[in-house]
Every structure is written in C-alpha cells, then in structure tokens.
Design an enzyme around this catalytic site. Structure first.
Site, PDB file in Angstrom:
ATOM      1  N   ASP A  92       0.878  -1.166   0.000  1.00  0.00           N
ATOM      2  CA  ASP A  92       0.000   0.000   0.000  1.00  0.00           C
ATOM      3  C   ASP A  92       0.915   1.214   0.000  1.00  0.00           C
ATOM      4  O   ASP A  92       1.501   1.555   1.023  1.00  0.00           O
ATOM      5  CB  ASP A  92      -0.896  -0.036   1.251  1.00  0.00           C
ATOM      6  CG  ASP A  92      -1.690   1.256   1.454  1.00  0.00           C
ATOM      7  OD1 ASP A  92      -1.652   2.142   0.570  1.00  0.00           O
ATOM      8  OD2 ASP A  92      -2.365   1.373   2.500  1.00  0.00           O
ATOM      9  N   LYS A 101       2.704  11.543  -3.364  1.00  0.00           N
ATOM     10  CA  LYS A 101       1.720  10.839  -4.185  1.00  0.00           C
ATOM     11  C   LYS A 101       0.725  11.806  -4.833  1.00  0.00           C
ATOM     12  O   LYS A 101       0.165  11.520  -5.876  1.00  0.00           O
ATOM     13  CB  LYS A 101       0.979   9.831  -3.306  1.00  0.00           C
ATOM     14  CG  LYS A 101       0.086   8.853  -4.050  1.00  0.00           C
ATOM     15  CD  LYS A 101      -0.420   7.810  -3.064  1.00  0.00           C
ATOM     16  CE  LYS A 101      -1.574   7.009  -3.606  1.00  0.00           C
ATOM     17  NZ  LYS A 101      -2.060   6.062  -2.581  1.00  0.00           N
ATOM     18  N   GLU A 125      -7.146   0.568  -4.503  1.00  0.00           N
ATOM     19  CA  GLU A 125      -7.140   0.448  -3.044  1.00  0.00           C
ATOM     20  C   GLU A 125      -8.468  -0.071  -2.461  1.00  0.00           C
ATOM     21  O   GLU A 125      -8.463  -0.981  -1.631  1.00  0.00           O
ATOM     22  CB  GLU A 125      -6.758   1.791  -2.412  1.00  0.00           C
ATOM     23  CG  GLU A 125      -5.263   2.049  -2.536  1.00  0.00           C
ATOM     24  CD  GLU A 125      -4.888   3.513  -2.378  1.00  0.00           C
ATOM     25  OE1 GLU A 125      -5.725   4.306  -1.901  1.00  0.00           O
ATOM     26  OE2 GLU A 125      -3.758   3.866  -2.745  1.00  0.00           O
ATOM     27  N   ASP A 148     -12.977   5.241   1.538  1.00  0.00           N
ATOM     28  CA  ASP A 148     -11.573   5.324   1.964  1.00  0.00           C
ATOM     29  C   ASP A 148     -11.104   6.768   1.959  1.00  0.00           C
ATOM     30  O   ASP A 148     -10.877   7.352   0.901  1.00  0.00           O
ATOM     31  CB  ASP A 148     -10.698   4.466   1.033  1.00  0.00           C
ATOM     32  CG  ASP A 148      -9.218   4.523   1.414  1.00  0.00           C
ATOM     33  OD1 ASP A 148      -8.854   5.263   2.353  1.00  0.00           O
ATOM     34  OD2 ASP A 148      -8.419   3.825   0.760  1.00  0.00           O
TER      35      ASP A 148
HETATM   36 MG    MG Z   1      -4.551   4.658   1.984  1.00  0.00          MG
END
Ligand code: MG
Ligand code: ADP
Length: 609
Positions: free
Chosen positions: A18, A80, A180, A202
C-alpha cells in the site's frame, strides 16, 4: 546425470504494498492469512516521507518524518499527490506544499527542488518503495523482487504508469496494480466470508475513494468507483493551519507562510490536534514563534464545524458511484470505512448520513489495503484459486475528433482487461497523416478532459477526405494501463507508435535512472562501510571520555597528552566521510590507551580486594 546450471523457477515471495500518500505498508499472505510486516520495533506504518539532509544519502520513513520540521526545505512528503501530474493539475495545491516545485517544460514534468537537484515524484516514490522493499526483506529474511502495488481507484493512466515506473526504479517487478478499495474489500471479504453489495469509503491523507462492490461466492466485482484525488486528512490539518495563520498574523504580525520552519511545525501540530480530537473532547495547539508562544484550545465541536464542509465533499462522489452502479443506498449490506481519518467521529457521522446506515468500522483502517494487496499477490502466485478480482476502468477513454470533441472508445466502469476498436477517417483532402490525441474524462469537449498522450500516424495514402479508414485500438491491461494503436486499413499497414505518458518518464529516461541507480548501489556500499567504521570508533571515544578523570590521575602528562591528541584526531575525522581515516584514527586511539586500560584494570582489581 544432469547438472542444473540455472533455475527458471521464480523464487521469493510476492508482497502486497500500500503506497500511501501519508503512510506505506507491506504485507504478505502466510498460511492463508494476510500479515502486515513490521519493523524490528513493531511499527507497521512507514511514513511516505523522504528527507535529503545529506543529499547523497536520503532517509525515508520515520526518521525522515522527524525532519519535516527540523529540515523542512530538504524533506518531501505527500509526493503521491504529485505523481503523474502536470503543473496545471497542481496549481490548486501549490500553496499548501512547503517544498519548492519547478517545471521542466521539456519533459512536461513537475520536479521537486532540493538544494541544487530536482527530483521527479517518481524518483521520490521509488525511494519510498525501496524502503518498503527493505522492510519486507528484513522481516522475511530473503530478497523480495515482486510486488502488487495499490493505487486510488480514481488514479488516471499517467498516475498508474508513474506508480509502476517507481516500482521498477526501486527494483521491484510490479506484477499488478490494484485499486485500493478493491484491495480493502478483498481483505474485508476474505476475513468475514461476506456476501452482498458493499461500499468502501476510503479517506486517506490526500485522496478520497469510494467504490461499490458486489461480493458473491468469492468473486469481487467492482460495480462503480468515484473519488477525489485532492481530498483527505491533510486538508483538515490545512484548515486549522489557516485559522492559526490568521490569528498569528493578527496577534504577532507574523506571516507564517513566509517562514518555512514555522509553517512546517504548525502543520505538524495541527495534525496532532486532529488525531487527539479523535479520542478527546479538546486538544491544545501550541507553537513556538521565536521568543513568543501561540497557544489555542480546539474543541471537538469547533474542529467539526471546520471539518464538516470539507468532509461533505465526499457526499457527491458517493451518490454518483451509487447512481453509476444503478443502486440505492438501501441496497447496500455494508459500508466499510478505511483510512486514518475514518477514526474521527465526524467522518463516521457523515458516512452514516450519506449511506443511511451505521458504517462498519471493524476492519483495521490502516492495514486493510496492504492486506488486500497481499491477498491479490497470493492469488497471482497461484495459491488462492477461490477468489477472483474483477476491476473496472475509473474514467472514460477516447480521442479527439473534429471540432475538439471527445469520441469515447472505452466507457467508465468497463470491466478490465478490455479492448475497443473504432474506425475513423480524414477530414482534409489528400491528408497523409493524422494526429491521434488520447483523452481521459467524461466531458464532451476534449479541452475539459485530461490529455494522456498524442502521436501521429503517417503514411496514409493520399485520398479525398472521408475515404481513408484508420482503425484505432485501445487496450487496457489488468493493471488499468492503456495502450493505443492505430492502423491504416487501406494499406493494411500498422504503424508502430510510442504512447508517452503525459506526465511520466520515457523508457529511456527510466533506463538512465536505473543505470544511475547502480551507481547509487555503489554509493550505498561506501556509506555502509562508513557507518560501520563510525560504529567501531564511537565506543572507543566514549570509553576514553568516560575514564578521562581517572586518566588525568593515572597517566603521566606526556601519556595524557598523547591520548588527548589521538582523541582529537579521531573526533575530527569522524566529521568527514573517509572510512580509512576513521579506521586508522580508531586504532591509533586504541593503541594510545593500552597503558591507561592496564592501569584502570589494576585499579579496579585493587578495589575488589
Ligand atoms: Mg490509503
Ligand atoms: P494514506 O492512505 O493517504 O497514506 P492514511 O490512511 O494512512 O493515509 O491516513 C493518513 C491520514 O490519517 C493523515 O492525515 C493522518 O493525520 C490521519 N490520521 C491518522 N490517525 C488519525 C486519527 N486517529 N484521527 C484522525 N486522523 C488520523
């Protein structure tokens, strides 16, 4: 008799990673169960932070996170958010990043300026992945070269390609890119053997994702996915920072945005306050400004009032995802909350108001995505035949046609892998080449969508407008990565085309970086030797320091002088990078203290008697 010269059997485990905006984790499946790999002191999160205090030897993770305040100019976080993005994409968040971004117009890339070097987001991500790889190797005691990496479902093609390139630069063969929320649902579903329709909500540090999935008999089908690549827990910190900035300007006449150090430490304090408020009714934000102190109490209610409008931005994507899936909220059997901020009551409350049911908070919000990646890795390794993952395209893909209009070839939420072909023709008499400009997005006009790549198909036979037939093929692989090809049907000739990601690196650039990576390996070795030499020297220095008072009593003045000289020399070379010099000075100091050691031993023996 046969002698095996080389085995083609791939060895080593496939890990699940992850690669988070804020934190990264790595996991593996053992005995059918996913397990997050921890550091020797039991930590599972690796902060996705890289610090270049020493430009040759960046540090990654917890140590780097500590430098966020102390060395803000050399420390990169939330990279990111920049991955696979161009300068235009980043304008809205430029102000919120304390490090300097520069534009490399030639490559169409944004770079992060550290001292006199500029790094791409891909290189920084590769450094994080290298640390993740190291973590896995240390925990498993073997080399790790293959991985599954997760990305937000809403990541576009450039962002996916950039992730894959980063893996390659880190020495990882990226077998699959997985969304994800899909990974989260895999871990959730595996553990609970659940069936039905679920939503995965999320909220991470910098991205929000929501997916609607159907779980049935071990099949995980993504029905729809939506999200926001610029929304997360960081934004909650930012609003508190804005309030503080204004108050500090008013009370102290100080503009914290102009003070890199203060800005960074304010960000950090705001995050601590937010985290504290997930378990406490109030928390204090305290900040040292040169000689003065700014102090403010935050109540949960005050924080929630600020956070609510930001978190409300998650509503629209949730409702759209439901609509895309052709479902009502009441059709869902469960809403799974993922990500650090989902520990906040206000987040749970908003999720409840969106979906009309209490969310499920039983999964580990930090670890569930990495666990799911590990389960996917296990499936790829052929160990788990009972599960099947069916992922979808997050955004429509098409190309520009006459008048700047978008011709969509692959629609959003199409299951991957997939292929689509369509035939186009020319607009101008005797046109011998066509521009193929690939876009991603839902709007009718291409200038409102995102440009992914462009190339030219040449060698079309001259003919009146409308006669040539150009077949364009879009192929999306299991990672959600797009390949585009164009063919002139008249001549039957297929042109080879290179589709360059708009904000990524070309193959040759990657090769160059990989080659310089080998130089880095050499540099790593030199560094390792340096650390070892310093580790040898330090106890010797400490021993002399500790016994210095005794030495003054026991040694003759010239002996004492000699020890002091050697100690000074060693301390001096320790500041430098010369391995030999440190080793030599250590032996010299050792030699000069032989007599002192003898005397000390004699003394202690005397005491014992
Ligand atoms: Mg995450
Ligand atoms: P990512 O997936 O983007 O790496 P994470 O899921 O690790 O992010 O979430 C990181 C975010 O979660 C950060 O903004 C962090 O401040 C926040 N966070 C972590 N723990 C808590 C908590 N107990 N309460 C509120 N926010 C938290």
């Amino acid at each position: 008799m046969l002698i095996q010269i080389e085995s083609n059997k791939k060895t080593g485990p496939i890990v699940g990673i992850d690669l988070g905006t804020t934190n990264s984790l790595v996991a593996i499946v053992e005995g059918g169960k996913p397990r997050v790999l921890k550091s020797s002191d039991g930590k599972s999160l690796i902060p996705s932070v890289v610090s270049f205090a020493d430009e040759k030897q960046p540090v990654v993770g917890l140590e780097a996170k500590r430098n966020k305040v102390a060395d803000a100019q050399h420390t990169v976080f939330s990279v990111k958010r920049l991955l696979g993005c161009g300068f235009e994409d980043l304008k809205p968040i430029l102000e919120s990043l304390p490090y300097t971004l520069v534009q490399d117009p030639e490559a169409g890339l944004v770079k992060i300026q550290i001292g006199d070097r500029a790094y791409t987001a891909i290189e920084i991500s590769a450094l994080i992945l290298r640390e993740v790889k190291k973590r896995a190797e240390e925990a498993l005691g073997c080399s790790v070269t293959r991985a599954v990496i997760t990305v937000p479902a809403y990541f576009n093609d450039s962002q996916r390609q950039a992730t894959r390139t980063a893996g390659r630069l880190a020495g990882l063969d990226v077998l699959r890119i997985v969304n994800e929320p899909t990974a989260a649902s895999l871990a959730y579903g595996l553990d609970k053997k659940r069936q039905g329709l679920i939503a995965v909500y999320d909220l991470g540090g910098g991205t929000f994702d929501v997916s609607i999935l159907k779980l049935q008999d071990g099949i995980f089908e993504v029905l729809a996915t939506r999200g926001d690549t610029q929304l997360g827990g960081d934004d909650l910190d930012q609003t508190m920072v804005r309030v503080a900035a204004q108050e500090i300007l008013q009370s102290f006449g100080l503009d914290i945005y102009a003070e890199v150090h203060i800005h960074s430490s304010l960000l950090e304090s705001a995050e601590s306050v937010k985290i504290a408020l997930s378990t406490q009714a109030e928390a204090v934000l305290e900040l040292k400004l040169d000689t003065r102190i700014y102090r403010r109490v935050w109540t949960q209610a005050e924080f929630e009032a600020l956070a609510r409008p930001i978190l409300e931005r998650t509503r629209e994507p949730c409702l759209s995802a439901l609509k895309d899936a052709g479902l009502q909220a009441s059709d869902l059997s469960d809403v799974v909350l993922v990500g650090g901020p989902s520990r906040l009551k206000i987040v749970q409350e908003i999720a409840r108001s969106i979906f009309g049911k209490a969310p499920n908070t039983s999964v580990h919000p930090d670890e569930v995505v990495a666990e799911g990646a590990a389960i996917q890795a296990d499936i790829l390794a052929g160990n788990n035949q009972d599960l099947l993952l069916l992922d979808v395209v997050p955004l429509s893909l098409g190309l520009e046609t006459y008048g700047g209009l978008m011709a969509t070839l692959i629609h959003r939420n199409t299951r991957i892998p997939t292929v689509a072909r369509e035939v186009f023709t020319t607009f101008v008499e005797n046109q011998t080449g066509v521009d193929i400009h690939v876009f991603q997005g839902e709007r009718d006009r291409v200038d409102e969508n995102r440009s992914l790549a462009r190339f030219k198909l040449r060698g079309i036979q001259p003919a009146p407008a409308g006669i040539p037939r150009v077949e364009v093929t879009f192929l999306i692989d299991a990672d959600g990565i797009l390949q585009v090809a164009a063919k002139d049907l008249k001549t039957g000739q297929e042109q080879s085309v290179e589709v360059r990601p708009s904000h990524g690196l070309t193959d040759s650039e990657v090769e160059k970086m990989l080659a310089s990576g080998l130089e880095n390996v050499k540099a790593d070795e030199i560094y390792k030797n340096l650390v070892e030499a310093r580790n040898k020297a330090e106890p010797v220095i400490r021993a002399v320091e500790k016994n210095w008072d005794q030495a003054k009593l026991l040694l003759a003045p010239d002996e004492l002088e000699e020890v002091r000289d050697k100690l000074d020399i060693l301390r001096q070379v320790m500041q430098g990078q010369k391995v030999e010099a440190i080793l030599d000075a250590t032996s010299d100091l050792n030699r000069s203290t032989v007599r002192l050691a003898e005397l000390l031993i004699r003394d202690s023996l005397k005491e014992m008697r």
